[in-house]
Design a protein around this motif. Structure first.
Motif, PDB file in Angstrom:
ATOM      1  N   MET A 122      42.173  37.297  36.971  1.00 14.46           N
ATOM      2  CA  MET A 122      41.601  38.439  37.668  1.00 14.46           C
ATOM      3  C   MET A 122      40.361  38.017  38.441  1.00 14.46           C
ATOM      4  N   ASN A 123      39.659  36.983  37.940  1.00 11.79           N
ATOM      5  CA  ASN A 123      38.492  36.491  38.675  1.00 11.79           C
ATOM      6  C   ASN A 123      38.884  35.970  40.048  1.00 11.79           C
ATOM      7  N   ARG A 124      40.020  35.323  40.151  1.00  9.96           N
ATOM      8  CA  ARG A 124      40.459  34.800  41.445  1.00  9.96           C
ATOM      9  C   ARG A 124      40.594  35.931  42.460  1.00  9.96           C
ATOM     10  N   TYR A 125      41.027  37.073  41.983  1.00  5.52           N
ATOM     11  CA  TYR A 125      41.190  38.232  42.863  1.00  5.52           C
ATOM     12  C   TYR A 125      39.848  38.924  43.119  1.00  5.52           C
ATOM     13  N   LYS A 126      39.150  39.299  42.043  1.00  3.22           N
ATOM     14  CA  LYS A 126      37.928  40.087  42.200  1.00  3.22           C
ATOM     15  C   LYS A 126      36.772  39.302  42.805  1.00  3.22           C
ATOM     16  N   VAL A 127      36.595  38.067  42.385  1.00  2.00           N
ATOM     17  CA  VAL A 127      35.448  37.292  42.848  1.00  2.00           C
ATOM     18  C   VAL A 127      35.712  36.631  44.201  1.00  2.00           C
TER      19      VAL A 127
END
Length: 67
Positions: A1-6
């Motif tokens: 999810m970090n790849r998407y959100k950040v």
């Protein structure tokens, strides 16, 4: 999810999540939909993160049926 959100890499994040869900990744058991919402992880989390909600959001956002 970090790849998407950040980083804004939604397609990359969806691909990586699909690989994890299917056991094609070095990360095992990464299907967030398997969370049974028992709360044990949240009790142990020193940052008091809403892990159950975050797992549900991750699956809803990155699972193959998600757009």
């Amino acid at each position: 999810m970090n790849r998407y959100k950040v980083y804004g890499l939604k397609d990359h994040a969806k691909s990586a999540y699909f690989e994890m869900m299917n056991g094609w990744s070095w990360i095992k058991s990464a299907d967030a939909s398997k969370c049974i919402a028992c709360g044990v992880c949240e009790e142990k989390c020193p940052q008091k993160l809403p892990i159950i909600n975050q797992l549900a959001e991750t699956h809803a956002t990155l699972a193959p049926a998600a757009s």
